[in-house]
Design a protein around this motif. Structure first.
Motif, PDB file in Angstrom:
ATOM      1  N   GLU A   1     -71.854  26.540  70.831  1.00 50.20           N
ATOM      2  CA  GLU A   1     -71.135  25.694  69.876  1.00 50.20           C
ATOM      3  C   GLU A   1     -70.846  26.375  68.542  1.00 50.20           C
ATOM      4  OE1 GLU A   1     -69.923  22.553  70.427  1.00 50.20           O
ATOM      5  OE2 GLU A   1     -70.524  22.895  72.504  1.00 50.20           O
ATOM      6  N   GLY A   2     -71.667  27.333  68.190  1.00 47.55           N
ATOM      7  CA  GLY A   2     -71.484  27.978  66.896  1.00 47.55           C
ATOM      8  C   GLY A   2     -71.859  27.056  65.757  1.00 47.55           C
ATOM      9  N   GLY A   3     -71.411  27.387  64.588  1.00 45.59           N
ATOM     10  CA  GLY A   3     -71.718  26.567  63.425  1.00 45.59           C
ATOM     11  C   GLY A   3     -71.706  27.396  62.166  1.00 45.59           C
ATOM     12  N   SER A   4     -72.114  26.767  61.101  1.00 41.47           N
ATOM     13  CA  SER A   4     -72.171  27.434  59.808  1.00 41.47           C
ATOM     14  C   SER A   4     -73.416  28.314  59.725  1.00 41.47           C
ATOM     15  CB  SER A   4     -72.217  26.385  58.693  1.00 41.47           C
ATOM     16  OG  SER A   4     -73.461  25.706  58.724  1.00 41.47           O
ATOM     17  N   ARG A   5     -73.513  29.062  58.676  1.00 47.70           N
ATOM     18  CA  ARG A   5     -74.710  29.880  58.427  1.00 47.70           C
ATOM     19  C   ARG A   5     -75.961  29.005  58.384  1.00 47.70           C
ATOM     20  NH1 ARG A   5     -75.535  34.994  57.027  1.00 47.70           N
ATOM     21  NH2 ARG A   5     -77.276  35.571  55.689  1.00 47.70           N
ATOM     22  N   MET A   6     -75.830  27.802  57.815  1.00 50.72           N
ATOM     23  CA  MET A   6     -76.968  26.885  57.733  1.00 50.72           C
ATOM     24  C   MET A   6     -77.373  26.385  59.124  1.00 50.72           C
ATOM     25  SD  MET A   6     -77.951  26.964  54.682  1.00 50.72           S
ATOM     26  CE  MET A   6     -79.131  25.642  54.704  1.00 50.72           C
ATOM     27  N   THR A   7     -76.423  26.244  60.024  1.00 53.67           N
ATOM     28  CA  THR A   7     -76.728  25.851  61.399  1.00 53.67           C
ATOM     29  C   THR A   7     -77.567  26.928  62.068  1.00 53.67           C
ATOM     30  OG1 THR A   7     -74.647  24.633  61.564  1.00 53.67           O
ATOM     31  CG2 THR A   7     -75.728  25.211  63.633  1.00 53.67           C
ATOM     32  N   TYR A   8     -77.135  28.167  61.938  1.00 53.27           N
ATOM     33  CA  TYR A   8     -77.877  29.289  62.519  1.00 53.27           C
ATOM     34  C   TYR A   8     -79.260  29.435  61.895  1.00 53.27           C
ATOM     35  CZ  TYR A   8     -73.580  30.765  64.841  1.00 53.27           C
ATOM     36  OH  TYR A   8     -72.462  30.824  65.635  1.00 53.27           O
ATOM     37  N   LEU A   9     -79.338  29.256  60.591  1.00 56.87           N
ATOM     38  CA  LEU A   9     -80.616  29.324  59.885  1.00 56.87           C
ATOM     39  C   LEU A   9     -81.549  28.219  60.380  1.00 56.87           C
ATOM     40  CD1 LEU A   9     -82.180  30.658  57.460  1.00 56.87           C
ATOM     41  CD2 LEU A   9     -81.285  28.785  56.092  1.00 56.87           C
ATOM     42  N   SER A  10     -81.029  27.003  60.500  1.00 56.46           N
ATOM     43  CA  SER A  10     -81.833  25.870  60.966  1.00 56.46           C
ATOM     44  C   SER A  10     -82.367  26.114  62.378  1.00 56.46           C
ATOM     45  CB  SER A  10     -80.996  24.588  60.945  1.00 56.46           C
ATOM     46  OG  SER A  10     -80.595  24.275  59.631  1.00 56.46           O
ATOM     47  N   ALA A  11     -81.511  26.628  63.251  1.00 55.21           N
ATOM     48  CA  ALA A  11     -81.942  26.927  64.620  1.00 55.21           C
ATOM     49  C   ALA A  11     -83.065  27.963  64.605  1.00 55.21           C
ATOM     50  CB  ALA A  11     -80.763  27.418  65.450  1.00 55.21           C
ATOM     51  N   GLY A  12     -82.947  28.965  63.768  1.00 57.71           N
ATOM     52  CA  GLY A  12     -83.986  29.990  63.668  1.00 57.71           C
ATOM     53  C   GLY A  12     -85.300  29.441  63.150  1.00 57.71           C
ATOM     54  N   LEU A  13     -85.241  28.547  62.174  1.00 61.11           N
ATOM     55  CA  LEU A  13     -86.457  27.910  61.660  1.00 61.11           C
ATOM     56  C   LEU A  13     -87.180  27.154  62.767  1.00 61.11           C
ATOM     57  CD1 LEU A  13     -85.122  26.506  58.255  1.00 61.11           C
ATOM     58  CD2 LEU A  13     -86.888  28.265  58.531  1.00 61.11           C
ATOM     59  N   LEU A  14     -86.418  26.378  63.526  1.00 57.57           N
ATOM     60  CA  LEU A  14     -87.008  25.580  64.599  1.00 57.57           C
ATOM     61  C   LEU A  14     -87.608  26.469  65.683  1.00 57.57           C
ATOM     62  CD1 LEU A  14     -85.734  22.318  66.054  1.00 57.57           C
ATOM     63  CD2 LEU A  14     -86.395  24.128  67.610  1.00 57.57           C
ATOM     64  N   VAL A  15     -86.860  27.450  66.143  1.00 54.60           N
ATOM     65  CA  VAL A  15     -87.322  28.312  67.235  1.00 54.60           C
ATOM     66  C   VAL A  15     -88.524  29.157  66.795  1.00 54.60           C
ATOM     67  CG1 VAL A  15     -86.679  30.273  68.708  1.00 54.60           C
ATOM     68  CG2 VAL A  15     -85.111  28.334  68.433  1.00 54.60           C
ATOM     69  N   GLY A  16     -88.462  29.735  65.608  1.00 54.62           N
ATOM     70  CA  GLY A  16     -89.587  30.539  65.118  1.00 54.62           C
ATOM     71  C   GLY A  16     -90.858  29.719  64.980  1.00 54.62           C
ATOM     72  N   GLY A  17     -90.728  28.511  64.452  1.00 51.60           N
ATOM     73  CA  GLY A  17     -91.890  27.635  64.316  1.00 51.60           C
ATOM     74  C   GLY A  17     -92.446  27.210  65.664  1.00 51.60           C
TER      75      GLY A  17
ATOM     76  N   PHE B   1     -89.999  21.357  61.394  1.00 54.87           N
ATOM     77  CA  PHE B   1     -89.500  20.182  60.678  1.00 54.87           C
ATOM     78  C   PHE B   1     -88.198  20.489  59.945  1.00 54.87           C
ATOM     79  CE2 PHE B   1     -89.147  17.515  56.913  1.00 54.87           C
ATOM     80  CZ  PHE B   1     -89.187  16.251  57.489  1.00 54.87           C
ATOM     81  N   ALA B   2     -88.199  21.572  59.159  1.00 60.12           N
ATOM     82  CA  ALA B   2     -87.004  21.931  58.386  1.00 60.12           C
ATOM     83  C   ALA B   2     -85.847  22.301  59.309  1.00 60.12           C
ATOM     84  CB  ALA B   2     -87.317  23.089  57.434  1.00 60.12           C
ATOM     85  N   GLY B   3     -86.135  23.004  60.406  1.00 64.27           N
ATOM     86  CA  GLY B   3     -85.091  23.386  61.347  1.00 64.27           C
ATOM     87  C   GLY B   3     -84.466  22.188  62.041  1.00 64.27           C
ATOM     88  N   ALA B   4     -85.301  21.256  62.486  1.00 67.48           N
ATOM     89  CA  ALA B   4     -84.778  20.054  63.146  1.00 67.48           C
ATOM     90  C   ALA B   4     -83.946  19.225  62.171  1.00 67.48           C
ATOM     91  CB  ALA B   4     -85.930  19.223  63.710  1.00 67.48           C
ATOM     92  N   LEU B   5     -84.439  19.075  60.955  1.00 64.56           N
ATOM     93  CA  LEU B   5     -83.691  18.334  59.937  1.00 64.56           C
ATOM     94  C   LEU B   5     -82.360  19.033  59.640  1.00 64.56           C
ATOM     95  CD1 LEU B   5     -83.678  15.945  57.939  1.00 64.56           C
ATOM     96  CD2 LEU B   5     -84.805  17.461  56.293  1.00 64.56           C
ATOM     97  N   GLY B   6     -82.383  20.352  59.515  1.00 66.69           N
ATOM     98  CA  GLY B   6     -81.166  21.113  59.254  1.00 66.69           C
ATOM     99  C   GLY B   6     -80.155  20.990  60.379  1.00 66.69           C
ATOM    100  N   LEU B   7     -80.629  20.992  61.626  1.00 70.91           N
ATOM    101  CA  LEU B   7     -79.707  20.844  62.750  1.00 70.91           C
ATOM    102  C   LEU B   7     -79.059  19.462  62.743  1.00 70.91           C
ATOM    103  CD1 LEU B   7     -81.589  22.689  65.630  1.00 70.91           C
ATOM    104  CD2 LEU B   7     -79.506  23.422  64.440  1.00 70.91           C
ATOM    105  N   VAL B   8     -79.807  18.459  62.347  1.00 71.93           N
ATOM    106  CA  VAL B   8     -79.235  17.109  62.238  1.00 71.93           C
ATOM    107  C   VAL B   8     -78.170  17.076  61.142  1.00 71.93           C
ATOM    108  CG1 VAL B   8     -79.742  14.725  61.558  1.00 71.93           C
ATOM    109  CG2 VAL B   8     -81.231  15.892  63.188  1.00 71.93           C
TER     110      VAL B   8
END
Length: 163
Positions: free
Chosen positions: A83-99, A138-145
């Motif tokens: 789906e792609g997304g903005s830089r914040m989308t990619y950052l949020s996904a990374g936060l969630l996956v890393g955590g 938490f931050a990654g899931a919130l960011g993805l939303v």
């Protein structure tokens, strides 16, 4: 996707490093409590065998929780890759996956997640502890939303128009 992978790597590394330093290096496993800036910040050892805030800790769900975390992480990576997304989308996904991966390692090595950060303030005594991985999830899931979905303006043009 590079932002996602690098963010996941650093969240994972910081999570594992802080756990090792505090739990093993500062011997929190034996001491159980270390006052850092009481009551604002205290290191309090808590082995979380359940999900958030220790829910369902009475059940032996270690491998089920590992499987769910790996499956959710894989889903997020595939979804964001397509789906792609903005830089914040990619950052949020990374936060969630890393955590998520930080907590997976704990469950595999220890049978439980090492939580140790406890914060209280203003006369409110917080009984719960968490870790860097929990903050990332938490931050990654919130960011993805916030940064994904229709009308968010987060897409990069990869989405197909269904109209």
């Amino acid at each position: 996707m590079r932002v996602t992978y690098w963010t996941a790597f650093w969240v994972f590394l910081i999570d594992q490093a802080t756990k090792w330093i505090v739990v093993h290096g500062m011997d929190l496993m034996t001491r159980m409590v270390i006052d850092v800036v009481p009551p604002l910040l205290t290191f309090r050892m808590a082995w979380n065998r359940g999900v958030n805030f220790g829910l369902f800790a009475g059940f032996d769900a270690r491998w089920l929780l590992v499987g769910i975390a790996v499956a959710v992480s894989a889903f997020v990576l595939v979804w964001i890759g397509r789906e792609g997304g903005s830089r914040m989308t990619y950052l949020s996904a990374g936060l969630l996956v890393g955590g998520a991966m930080g907590n997976v390692v704990d469950r595999v090595l220890y049978g439980a997640v090492a939580d140790f950060i406890n914060m209280s303030c203003c006369g409110i005594n917080n009984p719960f502890a968490f870790n860097v991985a929990d903050m990332g999830v938490f931050a990654g899931a919130l960011g993805l939303v916030i940064f994904t979905g229709r009308g968010s303006g987060a897409g990069n043009g990869k989405r197909r128009n269904s109209a």
